[in-house]
Design a protein around this motif. Structure first.
Motif, PDB file in Angstrom:
ATOM      1  N   ARG A  64     -33.399 -14.878 -39.910  1.00  0.00           N
ATOM      2  CA  ARG A  64     -34.733 -14.768 -40.447  1.00  0.00           C
ATOM      3  C   ARG A  64     -34.305 -13.199 -41.099  1.00  0.00           C
ATOM      4  O   ARG A  64     -33.425 -12.740 -40.942  1.00  0.00           O
ATOM      5  CB  ARG A  64     -35.635 -14.502 -39.295  1.00  0.00           C
ATOM      6  CG  ARG A  64     -35.832 -15.911 -38.698  1.00  0.00           C
ATOM      7  CD  ARG A  64     -36.624 -15.664 -37.420  1.00  0.00           C
ATOM      8  NE  ARG A  64     -36.816 -17.238 -36.825  1.00  0.00           N
ATOM      9  CZ  ARG A  64     -35.876 -17.489 -35.963  1.00  0.00           C
ATOM     10  NH1 ARG A  64     -34.656 -16.995 -35.795  1.00  0.00           N
ATOM     11  NH2 ARG A  64     -35.883 -19.118 -35.717  1.00  0.00           N
ATOM     12  N   TRP A 103     -32.035 -19.337 -43.001  1.00  0.00           N
ATOM     13  CA  TRP A 103     -33.330 -20.025 -43.183  1.00  0.00           C
ATOM     14  C   TRP A 103     -33.897 -19.951 -44.496  1.00  0.00           C
ATOM     15  O   TRP A 103     -34.806 -20.660 -44.895  1.00  0.00           O
ATOM     16  CB  TRP A 103     -34.136 -20.122 -41.991  1.00  0.00           C
ATOM     17  CG  TRP A 103     -33.654 -20.456 -40.762  1.00  0.00           C
ATOM     18  CD1 TRP A 103     -33.943 -19.894 -39.395  1.00  0.00           C
ATOM     19  CD2 TRP A 103     -32.573 -21.408 -40.225  1.00  0.00           C
ATOM     20  NE1 TRP A 103     -33.506 -20.415 -38.460  1.00  0.00           N
ATOM     21  CE2 TRP A 103     -32.457 -21.479 -39.184  1.00  0.00           C
ATOM     22  CE3 TRP A 103     -31.649 -21.983 -41.142  1.00  0.00           C
ATOM     23  CZ2 TRP A 103     -31.500 -22.392 -38.199  1.00  0.00           C
ATOM     24  CZ3 TRP A 103     -31.087 -23.175 -40.677  1.00  0.00           C
ATOM     25  CH2 TRP A 103     -30.737 -23.269 -39.121  1.00  0.00           C
ATOM     26  N   THR A 121     -31.741  -9.954 -31.400  1.00  0.00           N
ATOM     27  CA  THR A 121     -32.580 -11.060 -31.613  1.00  0.00           C
ATOM     28  C   THR A 121     -33.914 -10.735 -31.825  1.00  0.00           C
ATOM     29  O   THR A 121     -34.307  -9.802 -31.524  1.00  0.00           O
ATOM     30  CB  THR A 121     -32.551 -11.936 -30.261  1.00  0.00           C
ATOM     31  OG1 THR A 121     -33.384 -13.115 -30.471  1.00  0.00           O
ATOM     32  CG2 THR A 121     -32.724 -11.206 -28.745  1.00  0.00           C
ATOM     33  N   SER A 122     -34.619 -11.697 -32.781  1.00  0.00           N
ATOM     34  CA  SER A 122     -36.069 -11.311 -33.179  1.00  0.00           C
ATOM     35  C   SER A 122     -36.931 -11.880 -32.161  1.00  0.00           C
ATOM     36  O   SER A 122     -38.138 -11.511 -32.259  1.00  0.00           O
ATOM     37  CB  SER A 122     -36.388 -12.040 -34.472  1.00  0.00           C
ATOM     38  OG  SER A 122     -36.047 -13.314 -34.508  1.00  0.00           O
ATOM     39  N   ASP A 146     -31.398  -3.017 -31.340  1.00  0.00           N
ATOM     40  CA  ASP A 146     -31.606  -3.630 -32.898  1.00  0.00           C
ATOM     41  C   ASP A 146     -32.062  -2.642 -33.729  1.00  0.00           C
ATOM     42  O   ASP A 146     -32.588  -1.658 -33.545  1.00  0.00           O
ATOM     43  CB  ASP A 146     -32.852  -4.599 -32.534  1.00  0.00           C
ATOM     44  CG  ASP A 146     -32.847  -5.790 -33.465  1.00  0.00           C
ATOM     45  OD1 ASP A 146     -32.773  -6.870 -33.224  1.00  0.00           O
ATOM     46  OD2 ASP A 146     -33.004  -5.485 -34.773  1.00  0.00           O
ATOM     47  N   ASN A 179     -33.711  -3.003 -36.211  1.00  0.00           N
ATOM     48  CA  ASN A 179     -35.181  -3.025 -36.718  1.00  0.00           C
ATOM     49  C   ASN A 179     -36.206  -3.246 -35.647  1.00  0.00           C
ATOM     50  O   ASN A 179     -35.912  -3.330 -34.515  1.00  0.00           O
ATOM     51  CB  ASN A 179     -35.071  -4.365 -37.458  1.00  0.00           C
ATOM     52  CG  ASN A 179     -34.083  -4.351 -38.886  1.00  0.00           C
ATOM     53  OD1 ASN A 179     -34.497  -3.241 -39.665  1.00  0.00           O
ATOM     54  ND2 ASN A 179     -33.356  -5.373 -38.904  1.00  0.00           N
TER      55      ASN A 179
HETATM   56  N1  APR Z   1     -27.200  -5.010 -35.072  1.00  0.00           N
HETATM   57  C1  APR Z   1     -28.063  -5.769 -34.159  1.00  0.00           C
HETATM   58  N2  APR Z   1     -28.899  -6.391 -34.459  1.00  0.00           N
HETATM   59  C2  APR Z   1     -29.098  -6.797 -35.862  1.00  0.00           C
HETATM   60  C3  APR Z   1     -28.121  -6.334 -36.793  1.00  0.00           C
HETATM   61  C4  APR Z   1     -27.101  -5.400 -36.320  1.00  0.00           C
HETATM   62  N3  APR Z   1     -26.182  -4.976 -37.099  1.00  0.00           N
HETATM   63  N4  APR Z   1     -28.652  -6.676 -37.893  1.00  0.00           N
HETATM   64  C5  APR Z   1     -29.861  -7.433 -37.705  1.00  0.00           C
HETATM   65  N5  APR Z   1     -30.091  -7.353 -36.581  1.00  0.00           N
HETATM   66  C6  APR Z   1     -31.344  -7.882 -35.705  1.00  0.00           C
HETATM   67  C7  APR Z   1     -32.534  -8.033 -36.573  1.00  0.00           C
HETATM   68  O1  APR Z   1     -33.296  -7.039 -36.943  1.00  0.00           O
HETATM   69  C8  APR Z   1     -33.186  -9.349 -35.944  1.00  0.00           C
HETATM   70  O2  APR Z   1     -34.080  -8.725 -35.050  1.00  0.00           O
HETATM   71  O3  APR Z   1     -31.012  -9.250 -35.176  1.00  0.00           O
HETATM   72  C9  APR Z   1     -32.174 -10.190 -35.184  1.00  0.00           C
HETATM   73  C10 APR Z   1     -31.892 -11.352 -35.678  1.00  0.00           C
HETATM   74  O4  APR Z   1     -32.756 -12.127 -35.623  1.00  0.00           O
HETATM   75  P1  APR Z   1     -32.898 -13.763 -35.986  1.00  0.00           P
HETATM   76  O5  APR Z   1     -32.325 -13.909 -37.379  1.00  0.00           O
HETATM   77  O6  APR Z   1     -34.468 -14.330 -35.926  1.00  0.00           O
HETATM   78  O7  APR Z   1     -32.230 -14.432 -35.124  1.00  0.00           O
HETATM   79  P2  APR Z   1     -31.982 -14.984 -33.449  1.00  0.00           P
HETATM   80  O8  APR Z   1     -33.111 -14.027 -33.025  1.00  0.00           O
HETATM   81  O9  APR Z   1     -30.796 -15.017 -32.843  1.00  0.00           O
HETATM   82  O10 APR Z   1     -32.634 -16.235 -33.701  1.00  0.00           O
HETATM   83  C11 APR Z   1     -32.626 -17.409 -32.788  1.00  0.00           C
HETATM   84  O11 APR Z   1     -33.271 -19.044 -33.963  1.00  0.00           O
HETATM   85  O12 APR Z   1     -32.915 -20.237 -35.806  1.00  0.00           O
HETATM   86  C12 APR Z   1     -32.911 -20.371 -34.273  1.00  0.00           C
HETATM   87  O13 APR Z   1     -31.038 -21.331 -33.243  1.00  0.00           O
HETATM   88  C13 APR Z   1     -31.193 -20.044 -34.131  1.00  0.00           C
HETATM   89  O14 APR Z   1     -30.164 -19.012 -32.220  1.00  0.00           O
HETATM   90  C14 APR Z   1     -30.971 -18.838 -33.413  1.00  0.00           C
HETATM   91  C15 APR Z   1     -32.730 -18.661 -33.076  1.00  0.00           C
END
Ligand code: APR
Length: 234
Positions: free
Chosen positions: A22, A28, A176-177, A200, A202
């Protein structure tokens, strides 16, 4: 030994060069989720879905674990560590973590499309044979499919993850978001007196009180967590 459970998401692998899902430029945005990450999408166009995961798998060959994965693994010297990850990459394994629960499956594995969770038909692909095509059959004679938990499917390992939270001393969330359940709901199983750290760069919405937020990227955040907190409690 004190017990730490990590919950990791795409953000821990971002610094290795794997896109998150995201946010701007996330996976996505470029691939419609319903086409490539649902059972309906797979039924509609299996070749497209196989190709999507073939590409993800090939990308995995070009990346390596970063310091965040490595620090999590090294903590096993001083703590009882469990990694609960939503990631399907194998970077925690390659960094040396030994106790990993993959909630959403594993990219390097394939399974039966008839019985995706039957361990007997799960197979690990080798780096020189990563691509799955239509017509490649699992041991039960059905089409091989990616060993990935798609949207709308059950998350069989969630119970192992809840079980891992018994008697924990520290819970750490990285990258993780917290948008996707049941993974995001694991926080509700962490007893209220257990310290929770969230790394995180963000803002992430958490409903629980007393979460120590470390607003840094995964590697820098892990270094900070160890120096400021973990080195004092082991
Ligand atoms: N270090 C730490 N966090 C980071 C970094 C970084 N360098 N860069 C980005 N992020 C954070 C973002 O701010 C966000 O909060 O990583 C998070 C990624 O969020 P998502 O893209 O939503 O990924 P995730 O939470 O793992 O998604 C969960 O969704 O689509 C499904 O199955 C897929 O396992 C996945 C699940």
């Amino acid at each position: 030994m004190k017990k730490i459970v990590f919950l990791t998401g795409a953000g821990i692998s971002a610094e290795s060069g794997i896109s998150t899902f995201r946010g701007g430029g996330g996976l996505w945005d470029n691939y419609p989720v319903e086409q490539v990450a649902t059972p309906e999408g797979y039924r509609e166009n299996p070749a497209l879905v196989l190709e999507f995961y073939n590409k993800r798998r090939m990308q995995l060959l070009d990346v390596v674990p970063n310091d965040a994965h490595k620090i999590v693994a090294a903590l096993e010297n001083d703590f009882d560590v469990t990694v609960v990850t939503q990631n399907v990459d194998d970077l925690h394994e390659r960094a040396g973590s030994s106790n990993i629960i993959h909630l959403h499956g594993e990219l390097m594995k394939v399974c039966s499309s008839r019985e995706p969770y039957n361990e007997n038909y799960v197979e690990t692909l080798s780096p020189d044979n990563l691509c799955v095509k239509l017509g490649d059959l699992a041991a039960d004679g059905s089409q091989k499919r990616p060993f990935i938990v798609w949207f709308g499917e059950a998350v069989p390992r969630i119970e192992d993850a809840v079980w891992a939270l018994r008697d924990i001393d520290i819970f750490v969330i990285i990258g993780t978001s917290l948008n996707v359940y049941p993974a995001a709901g694991l926080l509700n199983y962490v007893p209220s007196d257990v310290p929770v750290y969230l790394i995180d760069p963000n803002e992430v919405n958490v409903t629980r009180r007393n979460v120590t937020v470390i607003r840094k990227g995964a590697s820098e955040g892990m270094r900070f967590l160890v120096e400021e907190y973990l080195s004092k409690v082991k």
